[in-house]
Structure formats: structure tokens, C-alpha cells
Design a protein around this motif. Structure first.
Motif, PDB file in Angstrom:
ATOM      1  N   GLN A 181       0.829  -1.197   0.000  1.00 12.90           N
ATOM      2  CA  GLN A 181       0.000   0.000   0.000  1.00 12.90           C
ATOM      3  C   GLN A 181       0.870   1.257   0.000  1.00 12.90           C
ATOM      4  O   GLN A 181       0.594   2.206  -0.740  1.00 12.90           O
ATOM      5  CB  GLN A 181      -0.940  -0.014   1.208  1.00 12.90           C
ATOM      6  N   THR A 213     -14.536  -1.993   1.291  1.00  5.61           N
ATOM      7  CA  THR A 213     -13.661  -2.086   0.117  1.00  5.61           C
ATOM      8  C   THR A 213     -13.602  -3.486  -0.463  1.00  5.61           C
ATOM      9  O   THR A 213     -13.762  -3.681  -1.669  1.00  5.61           O
ATOM     10  CB  THR A 213     -12.234  -1.634   0.484  1.00  5.61           C
ATOM     11  N   GLY A 243       2.524   1.540  -3.387  1.00  8.31           N
ATOM     12  CA  GLY A 243       1.514   1.953  -4.358  1.00  8.31           C
ATOM     13  C   GLY A 243       1.150   3.417  -4.236  1.00  8.31           C
ATOM     14  O   GLY A 243       0.910   4.099  -5.234  1.00  8.31           O
ATOM     15  N   ARG A 244       1.122   3.922  -3.039  1.00 12.96           N
ATOM     16  CA  ARG A 244       0.722   5.315  -2.829  1.00 12.96           C
ATOM     17  C   ARG A 244       1.832   6.293  -3.187  1.00 12.96           C
ATOM     18  O   ARG A 244       1.586   7.322  -3.797  1.00 12.96           O
ATOM     19  CB  ARG A 244       0.286   5.529  -1.386  1.00 12.96           C
ATOM     20  N   TYR A 245       3.069   5.989  -2.757  1.00  7.54           N
ATOM     21  CA  TYR A 245       4.137   6.965  -2.897  1.00  7.54           C
ATOM     22  C   TYR A 245       5.042   6.755  -4.111  1.00  7.54           C
ATOM     23  O   TYR A 245       5.672   7.697  -4.575  1.00  7.54           O
ATOM     24  CB  TYR A 245       4.981   7.016  -1.617  1.00  7.54           C
ATOM     25  N   ILE A 282      -1.077   4.643  -7.829  1.00  9.31           N
ATOM     26  CA  ILE A 282      -2.277   3.851  -7.547  1.00  9.31           C
ATOM     27  C   ILE A 282      -2.552   3.841  -6.047  1.00  9.31           C
ATOM     28  O   ILE A 282      -1.651   3.961  -5.233  1.00  9.31           O
ATOM     29  CB  ILE A 282      -2.141   2.397  -8.064  1.00  9.31           C
ATOM     30  N   LYS A 283      -3.820   3.731  -5.731  1.00 10.93           N
ATOM     31  CA  LYS A 283      -4.217   3.623  -4.328  1.00 10.93           C
ATOM     32  C   LYS A 283      -4.814   2.247  -4.118  1.00 10.93           C
ATOM     33  O   LYS A 283      -5.664   1.801  -4.881  1.00 10.93           O
ATOM     34  CB  LYS A 283      -5.223   4.703  -3.961  1.00 10.93           C
ATOM     35  N   LEU A 284      -4.360   1.590  -3.071  1.00 11.34           N
ATOM     36  CA  LEU A 284      -4.828   0.237  -2.784  1.00 11.34           C
ATOM     37  C   LEU A 284      -5.549   0.234  -1.434  1.00 11.34           C
ATOM     38  O   LEU A 284      -4.996  -0.160  -0.418  1.00 11.34           O
ATOM     39  CB  LEU A 284      -3.637  -0.739  -2.760  1.00 11.34           C
ATOM     40  N   GLY A 285      -6.768   0.696  -1.435  1.00  7.97           N
ATOM     41  CA  GLY A 285      -7.549   0.744  -0.204  1.00  7.97           C
ATOM     42  C   GLY A 285      -7.815  -0.633   0.372  1.00  7.97           C
ATOM     43  O   GLY A 285      -7.905  -0.810   1.584  1.00  7.97           O
TER      44      GLY A 285
END
Length: 167
Positions: free
Chosen positions: A32, A122, A35-37, A41-44
Motif C-alpha cells: 500500500q 472495500t 503503491g501510494r508513494y 495507484i491507491k490500494l484501499g
């Protein structure tokens, strides 16, 4: 003795499951963060699944902590008692713990019933699977409470490290 093998198997399974939950949490949070930084993409679902694994780890881990003497206890006074009195106190403490754990198991079952009609936001996973951690984990902890009394019958309030060295 078959019961000892069953207990050993159950302890091995719960330890393995706790390790699996922990490893999954680390992996999910790492993915996560990457993926964010690093990727756009955002992986909630990684965060949500890590949180669910943490719930299971906490519930199963409570029994593991009890087995290894990592649960807080004030035993200075009972440790000074004669053996017969220490045994009585040990059983009374275990009974109080079992009553408390029975309330948690019952509450967990009620929570599971409520979770049968809910899904996670989610993952869209049935919430009863997450809530099942409470009755399963507290039942395992209750078993460890009973086993602790049985295993430590000869000296109920001896320090844990002395008990492990004697084995």
C-alpha cells in the motif's frame, strides 16, 4: 497420549496462523505504501485487509501471549502462599478468567450474527469472518487458561522462565 498431540497440533496451528497474519499485515501495508508513494495507484483494499488481519492477530495472539507468560499478572502475594492455598487461588483466578472469556465469546457470537448481514466497504467481504476472530480467539485463550492451571499445578505461581527451563 492423543490429547497432548491434539493440543500440540492446535498450538502449532494457532502460532502458524498468527505468524501468517503478521506477515500478511507487513506485506499489505508495504504494498500500500509503495503503491501510494512510488506508483500512482491507491490500494484501499490492502489497508482494509491488513486491519482485518490485525484483528485476527490480536485475538489469537492473546492466547499465545498467555501461554508464554506475557500477560500482565500481579502474583507477588499468591507466590508466598503455601502450595494448597496457591492452588486454590490459581483455580479461582482461572474461573474468573473463564467467566470473563465466556462473556467475550458470547458477545463475539452476537457480533458475528450482526455481521452476517454486513460486508466490508472495500473488499465486500462478509463481516462475520472478521468478527469470528473474537469467539475463536477467546475460546483458544480459555483453553490456554485451563492448560496453564494444569501445567503449573505443582507450583502455580512460579516465574514462567523457571517453568520453561524445567521442561
Amino acid at each position: 497420549m492423543p490429547i497432548k498431540r491434539l493440543i500440540t497440533l492446535l498450538r502449532s496451528l494457532t502460532t502458524g496462523f498468527a505468524v501468517l497474519c503478521f506477515c500478511f499485515m507487513v506485506l499489505a501495508v508495504t504494498v500500500q505504501v509503495i503503491g501510494r508513494y512510488l506508483l500512482p495507484i491507491k490500494l484501499g483494499n490492502a489497508v482494509e485487509s491488513a486491519a482485518f488481519a490485525q484483528v485476527w492477530l490480536a485475538c489469537i495472539g492473546a492466547g499465545l501471549a498467555l501461554r508464554h507468560g506475557a500477560v500482565f499478572a500481579v502474583d507477588a502475594l499468591p507466590a508466598t502462599l503455601p502450595l494448597w492455598a496457591a492452588r486454590v487461588v490459581s483455580v479461582l483466578i482461572a474461573l474468573g478468567s473463564l467467566i470473563f472469556l465466556a462473556v467475550l465469546v458470547y458477545g463475539g457470537i452476537l457480533l458475528m450474527r450482526q455481521g452476517a448481514s454486513q460486508t466490508s466497504p472495500t473488499l465486500l467481504m462478509p463481516m462475520w469472518i472478521v468478527f469470528m476472530a473474537v469467539p475463536v480467539g477467546m475460546s483458544f485463550m480459555a483453553l490456554e487458561v485451563v492448560l496453564r492451571v494444569v501445567d503449573r499445578w505443582s507450583d502455580p505461581f512460579a516465574p514462567v522462565f523457571e517453568m520453561e527451563m524445567a521442561e
